[in-house]
Motif scaffolding. Structure first.
Motif, PDB file in Angstrom:
ATOM      1  N   GLU B 285       0.819  -1.218   0.000  1.00 49.17           N
ATOM      2  CA  GLU B 285       0.000   0.000   0.000  1.00 49.17           C
ATOM      3  C   GLU B 285       0.857   1.274   0.000  1.00 49.17           C
ATOM      4  O   GLU B 285       0.555   2.237  -0.705  1.00 49.17           O
ATOM      5  CB  GLU B 285      -0.917  -0.030   1.229  1.00 49.17           C
ATOM      6  N   VAL B 286       1.903   1.292   0.795  1.00 48.73           N
ATOM      7  CA  VAL B 286       2.696   2.530   0.884  1.00 48.73           C
ATOM      8  C   VAL B 286       3.783   2.592  -0.200  1.00 48.73           C
ATOM      9  O   VAL B 286       4.372   3.649  -0.430  1.00 48.73           O
ATOM     10  CB  VAL B 286       3.343   2.737   2.275  1.00 48.73           C
ATOM     11  N   ALA B 287       4.027   1.492  -0.872  1.00 49.01           N
ATOM     12  CA  ALA B 287       4.850   1.481  -2.088  1.00 49.01           C
ATOM     13  C   ALA B 287       6.198   2.171  -1.892  1.00 49.01           C
ATOM     14  O   ALA B 287       6.581   3.058  -2.672  1.00 49.01           O
ATOM     15  CB  ALA B 287       4.072   2.122  -3.247  1.00 49.01           C
ATOM     16  N   GLY B 288       6.902   1.781  -0.856  1.00 48.79           N
ATOM     17  CA  GLY B 288       8.267   2.270  -0.690  1.00 48.79           C
ATOM     18  C   GLY B 288       8.394   3.656  -0.092  1.00 48.79           C
ATOM     19  O   GLY B 288       9.504   4.160   0.113  1.00 48.79           O
ATOM     20  N   ARG B 322       6.163  15.869   0.008  1.00 50.53           N
ATOM     21  CA  ARG B 322       4.925  15.508  -0.708  1.00 50.53           C
ATOM     22  C   ARG B 322       5.193  14.330  -1.644  1.00 50.53           C
ATOM     23  O   ARG B 322       6.175  14.334  -2.373  1.00 50.53           O
ATOM     24  CB  ARG B 322       4.414  16.703  -1.509  1.00 50.53           C
ATOM     25  N   GLY B 323       4.339  13.361  -1.591  1.00 57.59           N
ATOM     26  CA  GLY B 323       4.503  12.168  -2.429  1.00 57.59           C
ATOM     27  C   GLY B 323       5.503  11.166  -1.871  1.00 57.59           C
ATOM     28  O   GLY B 323       5.616  10.050  -2.373  1.00 57.59           O
ATOM     29  N   GLU B 324       6.241  11.575  -0.842  1.00 50.70           N
ATOM     30  CA  GLU B 324       7.333  10.732  -0.317  1.00 50.70           C
ATOM     31  C   GLU B 324       6.995  10.081   1.010  1.00 50.70           C
ATOM     32  O   GLU B 324       7.781   9.298   1.527  1.00 50.70           O
ATOM     33  CB  GLU B 324       8.607  11.588  -0.133  1.00 50.70           C
ATOM     34  N   PHE B 359      -3.618  17.869  -0.697  1.00 50.15           N
ATOM     35  CA  PHE B 359      -2.279  17.483  -1.156  1.00 50.15           C
ATOM     36  C   PHE B 359      -2.244  16.217  -2.018  1.00 50.15           C
ATOM     37  O   PHE B 359      -1.240  15.951  -2.678  1.00 50.15           O
ATOM     38  CB  PHE B 359      -1.355  17.266   0.056  1.00 50.15           C
ATOM     39  N   GLY B 360      -3.298  15.412  -1.952  1.00 46.07           N
ATOM     40  CA  GLY B 360      -3.271  14.111  -2.621  1.00 46.07           C
ATOM     41  C   GLY B 360      -3.138  14.245  -4.130  1.00 46.07           C
ATOM     42  O   GLY B 360      -3.504  15.273  -4.726  1.00 46.07           O
ATOM     43  N   THR B 361      -2.595  13.204  -4.746  1.00 48.48           N
ATOM     44  CA  THR B 361      -2.482  13.158  -6.208  1.00 48.48           C
ATOM     45  C   THR B 361      -3.080  11.832  -6.658  1.00 48.48           C
ATOM     46  O   THR B 361      -3.502  11.014  -5.840  1.00 48.48           O
ATOM     47  CB  THR B 361      -1.008  13.220  -6.647  1.00 48.48           C
ATOM     48  N   LYS B 362      -3.066  11.616  -7.958  1.00 53.85           N
ATOM     49  CA  LYS B 362      -3.567  10.375  -8.550  1.00 53.85           C
ATOM     50  C   LYS B 362      -2.859   9.168  -7.899  1.00 53.85           C
ATOM     51  O   LYS B 362      -3.453   8.131  -7.666  1.00 53.85           O
ATOM     52  CB  LYS B 362      -3.303  10.426 -10.056  1.00 53.85           C
ATOM     53  N   ASP B 363      -1.556   9.338  -7.639  1.00 55.54           N
ATOM     54  CA  ASP B 363      -0.746   8.202  -7.165  1.00 55.54           C
ATOM     55  C   ASP B 363      -0.526   8.172  -5.661  1.00 55.54           C
ATOM     56  O   ASP B 363       0.096   7.246  -5.148  1.00 55.54           O
ATOM     57  CB  ASP B 363       0.656   8.262  -7.815  1.00 55.54           C
ATOM     58  N   TRP B 364      -0.927   9.234  -4.985  1.00 52.10           N
ATOM     59  CA  TRP B 364      -0.510   9.334  -3.581  1.00 52.10           C
ATOM     60  C   TRP B 364      -1.630   9.859  -2.707  1.00 52.10           C
ATOM     61  O   TRP B 364      -2.135  10.958  -2.934  1.00 52.10           O
ATOM     62  CB  TRP B 364       0.723  10.263  -3.488  1.00 52.10           C
ATOM     63  N   GLN B 365      -1.973   9.064  -1.684  1.00 55.16           N
ATOM     64  CA  GLN B 365      -2.936   9.524  -0.676  1.00 55.16           C
ATOM     65  C   GLN B 365      -2.154   9.824   0.591  1.00 55.16           C
ATOM     66  O   GLN B 365      -1.607   8.908   1.217  1.00 55.16           O
ATOM     67  CB  GLN B 365      -3.983   8.437  -0.429  1.00 55.16           C
ATOM     68  N   PRO B 366      -2.090  11.086   1.004  1.00 56.02           N
ATOM     69  CA  PRO B 366      -1.202  11.458   2.121  1.00 56.02           C
ATOM     70  C   PRO B 366      -1.538  10.797   3.454  1.00 56.02           C
ATOM     71  O   PRO B 366      -0.636  10.433   4.202  1.00 56.02           O
ATOM     72  CB  PRO B 366      -1.368  12.980   2.212  1.00 56.02           C
ATOM     73  N   VAL B 367      -2.827  10.661   3.780  1.00 51.63           N
ATOM     74  CA  VAL B 367      -3.225  10.070   5.074  1.00 51.63           C
ATOM     75  C   VAL B 367      -4.059   8.823   4.824  1.00 51.63           C
ATOM     76  O   VAL B 367      -5.016   8.868   4.054  1.00 51.63           O
ATOM     77  CB  VAL B 367      -4.095  11.034   5.917  1.00 51.63           C
ATOM     78  N   LEU B 368      -3.712   7.752   5.471  1.00 53.84           N
ATOM     79  CA  LEU B 368      -4.564   6.559   5.472  1.00 53.84           C
ATOM     80  C   LEU B 368      -5.097   6.382   6.891  1.00 53.84           C
ATOM     81  O   LEU B 368      -4.349   6.016   7.790  1.00 53.84           O
ATOM     82  CB  LEU B 368      -3.768   5.316   5.073  1.00 53.84           C
TER      83      LEU B 368
END
Lengths: 485, 485
Positions: B285-288, B322-324, B359-368
Motif C-alpha cells: 500500500e505505501v509502495a516504498g 509531498r509524495g514521499e 495534497f493528494g495526487t492520482k498516485d498518492w494519498q497522504p493520510v490513510l
C-alpha cells in the motif's frame, strides 16, 4: 520634583469622531477606571497617556496631528492591530489566563499563530518606541494589561533609566495553562513582564501564579520566585549575556493592588433621574417578588450557563420559591465576531427559555434576560437586587461584586465564586461557591434568599467597606509609590 | 510464609459467554497487562482477583455460582454500575485527570451528578465488602485505578490489618483541575486514596500532582505531603476523631512504578503469520514511501486532530515530503455513546479527508486512516514505521510509545509529547514536543524523517531498553515489595 509619569494602555481616555464634513471631535470615555485614572493623571505635571488609535477617526486624528494634551495615540496598521489585539491578546492570552480552552481542540499553535504572534511583538514595540521617545530621564511608566505584556522587557533594553510598572487586570494563568504556550513564546512573555520593577495584580492568587510561572531557566536567563524578609513577593532574575555568563541580578517585585470602587462617584451615577426611571420600570415588572440579579457581558468566563442551571435547581429543589422570585440576568453580547461567543450567547438564551417554559406560569416569568448594554438599567438592578449572583469560573477582579453592595438600597446578599478576584476581599461577608458546583450554587441562592433582612444589611455594609478600600485614584497612587520604593 | 494477595479491578482476567443453549464458557482476556498480571498472580498461593461482572453472561455466571479459581466476580446492579462506571469514572474522573473539559461549559456538578456519585460510592463499597470478606489476616491488596479510588479508605475502616496499595493508570489531575470538584467529593477522593499504604503512579509528574492535591485540611482530617530523609515521597495524615482531636499519624507512600513492555511476549505476538501478512499488505500500500504512524483509540486525550494539523503543516512547509511519505493513522472509535467522542471521531475523518483533498495526487494519498481495532495490523505498523507520532495532551503512560521501539525492524524515530507518562523515561532518545505546538510538532516530524538511519537505529535500541525496564510481572512484584517495606 517628582519624575514624569506615563501610562501605556491599548485603550485611551478619549476617542475621536469624524463628522460628515470630516471635522474631528474628541470624546472622553466613561467607566470607573478610565475616569479615575484620567483624574489622577491630570494631577501629575507632564503626564502622558499612550494608547492605540482604535477607529478610522482616531487614525485620522493622528495623521492630522490633532491631539489632546496628555494623550498620544499610535497609528498602528489595522491588519497588524487586528492580529495582535484579536488574534493574540483576546484569543490566546485572554483564554490562557482565564483557563477557557476546550483542551482536546484548543489551543492550536501553528504557522498562523506564529504570524499573529509576530504582530503582537510589533504592536508592543510600537508602544515601546513611543514610550522611549516621550519619557524624560528617570520617568515612571505604568503599563496596562495583557495586551502589552512585552513592553516592560523591550523598554528596559532601550531605557534602563526608567522605573517601570506593569498591571494585569485579568487573572494570571496557572503554570498548567501557561505551559501550554510554545516554550519560546512563554519565555518572551515571562521575560517581557520581568522587565518591570513592579508587576501588579488584583489578588494574591494571580500574583502567586505569576511568581510560579516566572520561575524559569532558559536561553534568556534564569529567574526564581523569592520571598524576601519583609514578606513581599518577588522574582530574582539574571539575564543571560549569551556567552554562558549572566548579567547582574535584578528583582521584580510582585505586588497586589486590589482595584476598588469610588463610592461617591458610583452613588452619584446610580441616583441620576434616568436610573430612578429604570428602577420604577423594573419594580413594576417584578411586582414585589424577590430578585436574583446578575450583570455581565456574555463572556465565557462569566459562567452564565451554570448560573442559570443553579437557578433551575433552586426552583426544582426548593419549590417554595416558585412564583416568589425573578432572576434578572443582564447578559449583553460580547465578541460576537467569534463563533464560540455566538454559540455561548445562543445557549444562554435557550437555557433561559427552557427554564421559563418549565416553571413559568401565566403570571410569572422566572428569568428575565436583558441583552442590552444599558448602564442605567444595571445601576437600577444594583439598587433593588435582593441577591447578586457573581459566579465566574475565573475573573481578574469582578467589579460588579464590589459595585452592588455600594449602591444597594436595602442590602443585597452576594453569592460569590471562589474564582473571582474579589473573593479575596469579600469572602467573609459573601456566600462563596465553587463555580462548577451547580448544586452548591443553588443552595447558596436559597440561603441568600432566606437571609434575615438585618443580617443582609449588616453584611452589605461590610462588603461596601471592603469594596471601596482602594478606589481608582488611590490604586494608581499606590502603584506610583511602589515604583519609588 | 508470604501473606495472601488480592487484586481489585473493574475488569477481570476473564469473561463469560452464554451459548444458545445457555451454557456458560469462560474466556481469558488478552492484553499485556492482564496476561502479565494473571501470570504473576498465578504464582501466589491463594491469590484472588476481584472484578465486576461486565455482561449479562458474567452476571449469569455469578448467579449460577460458576467461577474460575482465583477469580471472584461481583454482580452489581446494571443501572448503578452504569452510573458509577460511565457517569462518574469515565465522564468525571477521566476528564478531570486528563484535563479534558471545555471549561466554560463543563464540568457541571448538579443533582444528577450527586445521584451518580452515590452510585460510585456504592460500587466502591461492593468491592470493599468482597475484599473484607475474602482477605486473610494481614493480606496484601492491590487496588487498580480511578474506578476504585474510594476502596482503600473504605477497606482501611473495615480491615485495619490489611496492607493496601492503589495504582492509578491514568495521570493524576493537577491541583487546578482537582479543585473543580465539589469540596466534599474531592475530600472523599483524597481520603479514599490515603487509606492505602502505598499509592502508585506511572511517573513522578502524576505522583507530585497527587501529593500536592492531597495536602488538605478538612473535617475528615489533615494531610500534608512530606519528603522524608530517604528521598521518597509520601503524605503524612491524621484522621479527625470528630471531637476536635486527631487520630494517630499515618503515612501513605507515594511511589512510581513505570509499567513497561514484556519484550519476548510482544515480539512473539508481532511475528505471527497473520502479522506478516498484514505487513506485506501495508508495504504494498505505501509502495516504498516513508511512513509516519500513530495507533490510538479515538480518545480526546490522544490529540489526533493536532497530529493531523502538524502533518498538514509538514507538507505545507516542507514540500519535499509531498509524495514521499504516508501518514498511517490508526484511530479506532471509542466511547461512541458520548456525543463529544462522536463529534471528535467525525472531526478526525473530516480533517484527514481535507488533507487528502489538499495534497493528494492520482498516485498518492497522504493520510490513510484506519478505524478498525486490528491488533495484528497495529503490530505490522509498529514493525515498519519510520516515524511514530505519540502526541497526547496528557496520558498516564502511553504504551504505544514503548511498544514500537521494541518491535521496530529498521528503527523508528519517536515524536513524543511532554504530556505522555512515557516522556519521563524516553525523553532522551525521543524527539519531544509540546502537544499544543503544532508547528513544533511539524518540525519534529521533519527532523524524524530526516534522521540518518544509523542514528535512528541507535536511538531505537536505547528506547527499547528503557521501554522494557519494568515489564508487567516485575511491575506487579515491585508493588508487592513496596507493601512489605
Amino acid at each position: 520634583m517628582a519624575s514624569q509619569v506615563l501610562v501605556a494602555a491599548n485603550r485611551g481616555p478619549l476617542s475621536y469622531a469624524l463628522s460628515d464634513d470630516r471635522t474631528l471631535s474628541a470624546r472622553r470615555g466613561g467607566g470607573g477606571l478610565v475616569s479615575g485614572l484620567s483624574a489622577a493623571l491630570a494631577e501629575q505635571p507632564g503626564a502622558l497617556w499612550i494608547c492605540a488609535a482604535l477607529s478610522d477617526a482616531d487614525r485620522e486624528a493622528v495623521r492630522r496631528d490633532v491631539s489632546e494634551p496628555g494623550v498620544r495615540m499610535l497609528d498602528i496598521d489595522p491588519t497588524m492591530y487586528d492580529d495582535a489585539y484579536n488574534g493574540i491578546a483576546n484569543s490566546v492570552l485572554w483564554f490562557t489566563h482565564h483557563h477557557l480552552y476546550d483542551v482536546p481542540r484548543e489551543p492550536v499553535f501553528d504557522a498562523e499563530f506564529r504570524r499573529r504572534w509576530a504582530s503582537y511583538v510589533a504592536y508592543n514595540e510600537a508602544f515601546t518606541r513611543a514610550l522611549a521617545e516621550e519619557a524624560a530621564q528617570g520617568a515612571r511608566v505604568l503599563v496596562q494589561d495583557y495586551h502589552l505584556a512585552l513592553v516592560p522587557g523591550q523598554l528596559r533594553q532601550l531605557r534602563p533609566d526608567l522605573r517601570i510598572a506593569h498591571f494585569t487586570h485579568t487573572p494570571w494563568a496557572s503554570r498548567e495553562f501557561l505551559d501550554m504556550l510554545p516554550e519560546d513564546v512563554r519565555s518572551q512573555l515571562v521575560w517581557g513582564m520581568l522587565g518591570a520593577d513592579v508587576v501588579g495584580f488584583h489578588t494574591w492568587m494571580w500574583a502567586a501564579n505569576f511568581a510560579s510561572g516566572a520561575t524559569i531557566e532558559d536561553e534568556r536567563g534564569i529567574a526564581q520566585a523569592s520571598f524576601p524578609k519583609d514578606g513581599r513577593c518577588g522574582v530574582d532574575h539574571r539575564r543571560s549575556a549569551g556567552d554562558g555568563r549572566y548579567g547582574v541580578k535584578r528583582v521584580t517585585s510582585v505586588d497586589v493592588f486590589a482595584l476598588g470602587v469610588d463610592a461617591d462617584e458610583l452613588r452619584a451615577l446610580a441616583h441620576r433621574p434616568e436610573v430612578d426611571a429604570k428602577l420604577a420600570e423594573l419594580r413594576a415588572e417584578v411586582a414585589g417578588r424577590r430578585t436574583i440579579a446578575r450583570v455581565d457581558r456574555t463572556e465565557l468566563s462569566k459562567n452564565i450557563l451554570r448560573g442559570l442551571l443553579a437557578y433551575r435547581e433552586l426552583l426544582a429543589v426548593h419549590p417554595e420559591w416558585r412564583g416568589e422570585v425573578v432572576h434578572l440576568a443582564s447578559a449583553y453580547p460580547s465578541r460576537q465576531d467569534l463563533k464560540v461567543y455566538r454559540d455561548y450567547t445562543a445557549a444562554v438564551s435557550e437555557l433561559a427559555a427552557e427554564i421559563n417554559a418549565e416553571f413559568g406560569t401565566k403570571d410569572w416569568q422566572p428569568v428575565l434576560v436583558s441583552v442590552k448594554d444599558d448602564f442605567a438599567r444595571s445601576l437600577a438592578v444594583y439598587r433593588m437586587a435582593d441577591v447578586a449572583l457573581v459566579n465566574p469560573v475565573r475573573d481578574g477582579m469582578n467589579l460588579v461584586a464590589k459595585e452592588i453592595p455600594v449602591v444597594s438600597e436595602a442590602g443585597c446578599a452576594v453569592v460569590l465564586s471562589t474564582g473571582a478576584g474579589a473573593y479575596e476581599e469579600l469572602r467573609e461577608d459573601a456566600l462563596t461557591v465553587n463555580p462548577y458546583d451547580v448544586s452548591a450554587t443553588a443552595e447558596a441562592l436559597h440561603a441568600a434568599l432566606s437571609m434575615p433582612a438585618a443580617e443582609r444589611a449588616e453584611r452589605t455594609k461590610r462588603l461596601a467597606a471592603a469594596a471601596t478600600a482602594l478606589p481608582p485614584a488611590a490604586w494608581f497612587t499606590a502603584q506610583l509609590a511602589a515604583l519609588e520604593a
